[in-house]
Enzyme design. Structure first.
Site, PDB file in Angstrom:
ATOM      1  N   ALA A 170       0.800  -1.234   0.000  1.00 10.20           N
ATOM      2  CA  ALA A 170       0.000   0.000   0.000  1.00 10.20           C
ATOM      3  C   ALA A 170       0.831   1.282   0.000  1.00 10.20           C
ATOM      4  O   ALA A 170       0.381   2.328   0.455  1.00 10.20           O
ATOM      5  CB  ALA A 170      -0.977  -0.011   1.171  1.00 10.20           C
ATOM      6  N   VAL A 194     -12.326 -15.206 -18.212  1.00 12.24           N
ATOM      7  CA  VAL A 194     -12.139 -15.308 -19.665  1.00 12.24           C
ATOM      8  C   VAL A 194     -11.367 -16.593 -19.939  1.00 12.24           C
ATOM      9  O   VAL A 194     -10.288 -16.808 -19.372  1.00 12.24           O
ATOM     10  CB  VAL A 194     -11.372 -14.076 -20.184  1.00 12.24           C
ATOM     11  CG1 VAL A 194     -10.981 -14.263 -21.645  1.00 12.24           C
ATOM     12  CG2 VAL A 194     -12.218 -12.818 -19.988  1.00 12.24           C
ATOM     13  N   CYS A 202     -14.241  -4.146  16.826  1.00 16.38           N
ATOM     14  CA  CYS A 202     -12.816  -3.778  16.775  1.00 16.38           C
ATOM     15  C   CYS A 202     -12.604  -2.531  15.927  1.00 16.38           C
ATOM     16  O   CYS A 202     -11.796  -1.669  16.242  1.00 16.38           O
ATOM     17  CB  CYS A 202     -11.990  -4.907  16.173  1.00 16.38           C
ATOM     18  SG  CYS A 202     -12.136  -6.460  17.034  1.00 16.38           S
ATOM     19  N   CYS A 207     -18.029 -10.438  14.437  1.00 13.53           N
ATOM     20  CA  CYS A 207     -18.995  -9.794  13.524  1.00 13.53           C
ATOM     21  C   CYS A 207     -19.477 -10.697  12.395  1.00 13.53           C
ATOM     22  O   CYS A 207     -20.498 -10.407  11.776  1.00 13.53           O
ATOM     23  CB  CYS A 207     -18.433  -8.494  12.968  1.00 13.53           C
ATOM     24  SG  CYS A 207     -16.894  -8.670  12.038  1.00 13.53           S
ATOM     25  N   HIS A 230       4.829   4.766  -4.075  1.00 12.15           N
ATOM     26  CA  HIS A 230       6.285   4.862  -4.208  1.00 12.15           C
ATOM     27  C   HIS A 230       6.701   6.195  -4.830  1.00 12.15           C
ATOM     28  O   HIS A 230       6.022   6.704  -5.734  1.00 12.15           O
ATOM     29  CB  HIS A 230       6.811   3.709  -5.069  1.00 12.15           C
ATOM     30  CG  HIS A 230       6.768   2.379  -4.371  1.00 12.15           C
ATOM     31  ND1 HIS A 230       7.539   2.109  -3.261  1.00 12.15           N
ATOM     32  CD2 HIS A 230       6.041   1.262  -4.612  1.00 12.15           C
ATOM     33  CE1 HIS A 230       7.291   0.862  -2.855  1.00 12.15           C
ATOM     34  NE2 HIS A 230       6.386   0.332  -3.649  1.00 12.15           N
ATOM     35  N   SER A 275       4.938  -4.445  -8.499  1.00 15.60           N
ATOM     36  CA  SER A 275       5.278  -3.189  -7.854  1.00 15.60           C
ATOM     37  C   SER A 275       6.204  -2.387  -8.766  1.00 15.60           C
ATOM     38  O   SER A 275       7.100  -2.975  -9.382  1.00 15.60           O
ATOM     39  CB  SER A 275       5.967  -3.464  -6.524  1.00 15.60           C
ATOM     40  OG  SER A 275       6.133  -2.258  -5.826  1.00 15.60           O
TER      41      SER A 275
HETATM   42  C1  LIG Z   1       3.361  -8.453  -2.061  1.00 16.15           C
HETATM   43  C2  LIG Z   1       3.097  -7.263  -2.915  1.00 16.15           C
HETATM   44  C3  LIG Z   1       3.435  -5.984  -2.482  1.00 16.15           C
HETATM   45  C4  LIG Z   1       3.213  -4.880  -3.282  1.00 16.15           C
HETATM   46  N1  LIG Z   1       3.429  -3.620  -2.794  1.00 16.15           N
HETATM   47  C5  LIG Z   1       3.175  -2.541  -3.569  1.00 16.15           C
HETATM   48  C6  LIG Z   1       3.320  -1.227  -3.054  1.00 16.15           C
HETATM   49  O1  LIG Z   1       3.577  -1.018  -1.866  1.00 16.15           O
HETATM   50  N2  LIG Z   1       3.144  -0.179  -3.901  1.00 16.15           N
HETATM   51  C7  LIG Z   1       2.832  -0.353  -5.218  1.00 16.15           C
HETATM   52  O2  LIG Z   1       2.752   0.631  -5.943  1.00 16.15           O
HETATM   53  N3  LIG Z   1       2.609  -1.593  -5.714  1.00 16.15           N
HETATM   54  C8  LIG Z   1       2.756  -2.676  -4.918  1.00 16.15           C
HETATM   55  N4  LIG Z   1       2.521  -3.933  -5.388  1.00 16.15           N
HETATM   56  C9  LIG Z   1       2.073  -4.087  -6.779  1.00 16.15           C
HETATM   57  C10 LIG Z   1       0.589  -3.807  -6.940  1.00 16.15           C
HETATM   58  O3  LIG Z   1      -0.174  -4.401  -5.914  1.00 16.15           O
HETATM   59  C11 LIG Z   1       0.168  -4.360  -8.285  1.00 16.15           C
HETATM   60  O4  LIG Z   1       1.045  -3.893  -9.271  1.00 16.15           O
HETATM   61  C12 LIG Z   1      -1.240  -3.914  -8.675  1.00 16.15           C
HETATM   62  O5  LIG Z   1      -2.157  -4.240  -7.653  1.00 16.15           O
HETATM   63  C13 LIG Z   1      -1.585  -4.611  -9.974  1.00 16.15           C
HETATM   64  O6  LIG Z   1      -2.930  -4.427 -10.256  1.00 16.15           O
HETATM   65  P1  LIG Z   1      -3.586  -5.240 -11.455  1.00 16.15           P
HETATM   66  O7  LIG Z   1      -4.951  -4.712 -11.583  1.00 16.15           O
HETATM   67  O8  LIG Z   1      -2.672  -5.201 -12.624  1.00 16.15           O
HETATM   68  O9  LIG Z   1      -3.544  -6.756 -10.991  1.00 16.15           O
HETATM   69  P2  LIG Z   1      -4.460  -7.548  -9.954  1.00 16.15           P
HETATM   70  O10 LIG Z   1      -4.803  -6.732  -8.776  1.00 16.15           O
HETATM   71  O11 LIG Z   1      -3.760  -8.832  -9.709  1.00 16.15           O
HETATM   72  O12 LIG Z   1      -5.798  -7.787 -10.744  1.00 16.15           O
HETATM   73  C14 LIG Z   1      -5.916  -8.678 -11.807  1.00 16.15           C
HETATM   74  C15 LIG Z   1      -7.337  -9.175 -11.829  1.00 16.15           C
HETATM   75  O13 LIG Z   1      -7.539  -9.961 -12.987  1.00 16.15           O
HETATM   76  C16 LIG Z   1      -8.398 -11.021 -12.656  1.00 16.15           C
HETATM   77  N5  LIG Z   1      -8.226 -12.083 -13.663  1.00 16.15           N
HETATM   78  C17 LIG Z   1      -7.174 -12.915 -13.815  1.00 16.15           C
HETATM   79  N6  LIG Z   1      -7.397 -13.774 -14.810  1.00 16.15           N
HETATM   80  C18 LIG Z   1      -8.608 -13.477 -15.326  1.00 16.15           C
HETATM   81  C19 LIG Z   1      -9.405 -14.036 -16.360  1.00 16.15           C
HETATM   82  N7  LIG Z   1      -8.990 -15.085 -17.070  1.00 16.15           N
HETATM   83  N8  LIG Z   1     -10.621 -13.501 -16.600  1.00 16.15           N
HETATM   84  C20 LIG Z   1     -11.080 -12.435 -15.882  1.00 16.15           C
HETATM   85  N9  LIG Z   1     -10.369 -11.892 -14.865  1.00 16.15           N
HETATM   86  C21 LIG Z   1      -9.146 -12.389 -14.602  1.00 16.15           C
HETATM   87  C22 LIG Z   1      -7.922 -11.428 -11.275  1.00 16.15           C
HETATM   88  O14 LIG Z   1      -8.892 -12.195 -10.576  1.00 16.15           O
HETATM   89  C23 LIG Z   1      -7.656 -10.078 -10.634  1.00 16.15           C
HETATM   90  O15 LIG Z   1      -8.778  -9.566  -9.947  1.00 16.15           O
HETATM   91  C24 LIG Z   1       2.680  -5.056  -4.576  1.00 16.15           C
HETATM   92  C25 LIG Z   1       2.297  -6.336  -5.001  1.00 16.15           C
HETATM   93  C26 LIG Z   1       2.454  -7.415  -4.160  1.00 16.15           C
HETATM   94  C27 LIG Z   1       1.944  -8.752  -4.590  1.00 16.15           C
END
Ligand SMILES: Cc1cc2nc3c(=O)[nH]c(=O)nc-3n(C[C@H](O)[C@H](O)[C@H](O)COP(=O)(O)OP(=O)(O)OC[C@H]3O[C@@H](n4cnc5c(N)ncnc54)[C@H](O)[C@@H]3O)c2cc1C
Length: 480
Positions: free
Chosen positions: A50, A176, A405, A445, A53, A341
């Site tokens: 969270a 998908v 809480c 809850c 950066h 990230s």
């Molecule tokens: C441990 C960790 C720490 C991090 N810390 C930070 C931080 O402090 N600051 C920062 O900037 N970033 C951080 N990040 C990175 C950040 O969380 C991600 O880059 C960001 O959330 C990516 O978002 P997204 O929507 O691309 O992917 P996601 O949030 O993974 O969303 C992808 C979505 O696609 C869906 N999906 C997958 N396949 C299919 C399908 N076939 N059909 C339909 N839907 C599908 C999934 O269910 C999911 O909901 C961190 C990540 C992790 C794992």
């Protein structure tokens, strides 16, 4: 058979997909978002550190560096429009021995190259003045004045709610499974329905390689990289002001001690390359690693401070950068793949760029009715007694505290269900209201949350899930 047709289909309801959907809704386009899980915000966007950066870490010239800084600079306006909590509490990258000092200097230089404003290097005394609980070994630090924190779930749900308000249709539980070219466009198959569209935006996180590889010969590979965390009780919210980083390693930014906007403190994440994209287990070794790393920063970390542990899976692309834009051998198919990230920080900027690319390709005109404003669910716990009394007189459900809480009321829970793209399960309530996120971790809850969900959704208790299929709580009545 085609069930319905759209101009654009966004695949994936994480922060990037929801941001892209919201930004696309600024244009006169018919848009749908398909999410495979029972709710949005089911992947990386749910379990991360969270941090907003600052932008000093990514290699200069990469898309990560570009989107990190561009996204960072959008947080005040985006969070203002969408009513999402964020805070500029700074970040400190700390060396704990003279041997590590050169890395602080390197990060400073890299930050300057990336265009990061107001970076400073501070010494031991200044570190101790700012952060009295940090280890006496703290030697030198990079002070990142544009570092911050944000609520990742509220950012994602706020983007989704605003996108829905502006006409985007959300289909959850819609994985998908195939994509094919047809009639000057695409057909997107889910197990139950098929959709036709002119353009696709791939925001499928960990699975963005699989979605991309359905249409392109230029194959991508996403490797899951697990990060395990301990979560520390709100009692220790004031232990540190800044997010405290250690010097990075080849695997990432290292173990942090980082306060959240809600006052809990995260210790982690670890960085473990694994093979299974569903393996979100925490392990004894991983948690020991997170704890050992955190104690290097916070030697007096109390042993009874933890309220839970969890892990998140990073979508690490073997090409070591974000893949953003139209795919060369698949016109009108746009990727936001390998967004690990700093993807949360970058999401606002990636969303805007993707929307512009798609709108340009489809010659879309602006949506003159676009409304950028979304108001959050009132947070009873944060209000003055006068404001609380006002809300209770308008709606007596504000007087019924369901999560003790976190002081979450029945009115908040009902609203979380009734909103566009509202909660459909217990974890959905949790990420939208914080009910169940406190010290007792939903011990008290949950039964009442289930009853409210059952009433609002008009479904029997026995059908309700914690999150995904197979996570039922109630199996039947023992007596009437
Ligand atoms: C441990 C960790 C720490 C991090 N810390 C930070 C931080 O402090 N600051 C920062 O900037 N970033 C951080 N990040 C990175 C950040 O969380 C991600 O880059 C960001 O959330 C990516 O978002 P997204 O929507 O691309 O992917 P996601 O949030 O993974 O969303 C992808 C979505 O696609 C869906 N999906 C997958 N396949 C299919 C399908 N076939 N059909 C339909 N839907 C599908 C999934 O269910 C999911 O909901 C961190 C990540 C992790 C794992």
């Amino acid at each position: 058979m085609i069930d319905s047709s759209y101009d654009v289909i966004v695949i994936g309801g994480g922060v990037v997909g929801c941001a892209a959907a919201r930004e696309l809704s600024r244009y006169d386009l018919n848009i749908a978002l398909l999410e495979k899980s029972t709710d949005i915000c089911a992947g990386q966007s749910r379990a991360n550190t969270a941090i907003i950066h600052g932008g000093y870490d990514a290699k200069p010239g990469t898309r990560k560096a570009y989107y990190n800084l561009k996204g960072n600079m959008m947080f005040d306006s985006v969070c203002g429009e969408l009513d999402v909590p964020h805070e500029w509490n700074t970040s400190l990258v700390v060396s704990f021995s003279p041997d590590e000092d050169s890395q602080i200097d390197e990060l400073y230089q890299r930050g300057i190259q990336n265009g990061v404003p107001n970076l400073e290097i501070i010494d031991h005394d200044e570190i101790m003045r700012r952060e009295p609980n940090i280890s006496e070994q703290a030697h030198k630090a990079l002070l990142v004045n544009n570092g911050g924190i944000v609520c990742p779930y509220e950012l994602t749900t706020a983007y989704a709610e605003n996108a829905a308000k502006n006409g985007v249709t959300f289909f959850r539980s819609s994985p998908v499974i195939a994509i094919r070219k047809e009639n000057e466009g695409w057909v997107v198959d889910t197990p139950e329905k098929s959709y036709h569209c002119k353009a696709i935006v791939n925001c499928a996180g960990l699975y963005s390689d699989e979605i991309h590889n359905m249409v392109s010969e230029d194959k991508l590979e996403i490797k899951p990289r697990r990060g395990q965390y301990y979560l520390v009780d709100k009692k220790y919210a004031k232990a540190f002001n800044a997010a405290i980083f250690q010097v990075p390693t080849v695997m990432g930014k290292g173990i942090l001690v980082a306060r959240t906007v809600d006052g809990t403190v995260l210790l982690g994440p670890t960085a473990e390359d694994i093979n299974d994209k569903t393996d979100k287990r925490t392990t004894a070794a991983g948690l020991a690693n997170a704890l050992e790393g955190a104690r290097k920063t916070w030697p007096n970390l109390p042993g009874r401070a933890f309220i839970t542990e969890f892990s998140g899976l990073r979508a690490h692309c073997t090409r070591n950068d974000f893949i953003i834009g139209e795919v060369t051998d698949a016109p009108l198919f746009f990727d936001a793949a390998g967004v690990e990230s700093p993807g949360l920080t970058s999401a606002p900027a990636i969303g805007v760029d993707l929307a512009k690319m798609v709108a340009e390709a489809l010659h879309a005109s602006p949506n003159t009715k676009f409304d950028p404003i979304r108001k959050g669910i009132p947070k009873f716990r944060e209000l003055s007694n006068e404001k609380r009394a006002e809300l209770v007189s308008e709606n007596p459900d504000f007087a019924k505290v369901i999560c003790r809480c976190e002081t979450v009321t029945e009115a908040e829970i009902r609203e979380a269900i009734r909103r566009p793209v509202g909660a459909v399960n217990v974890d959905g309530i949790k990420i939208r209201t914080r009910a169940g996120m406190g010290r007792c971790q939903a011990g008290f809850c949950t039964p009442r949350v289930l009853e409210i969900l059952s009433e609002e959704l008009g479904v029997p208790l026995e059908t309700l899930q914690k999150s995904e299929a197979g996570s039922r709580y109630v199996y039947g009545k023992i007596f009437d």
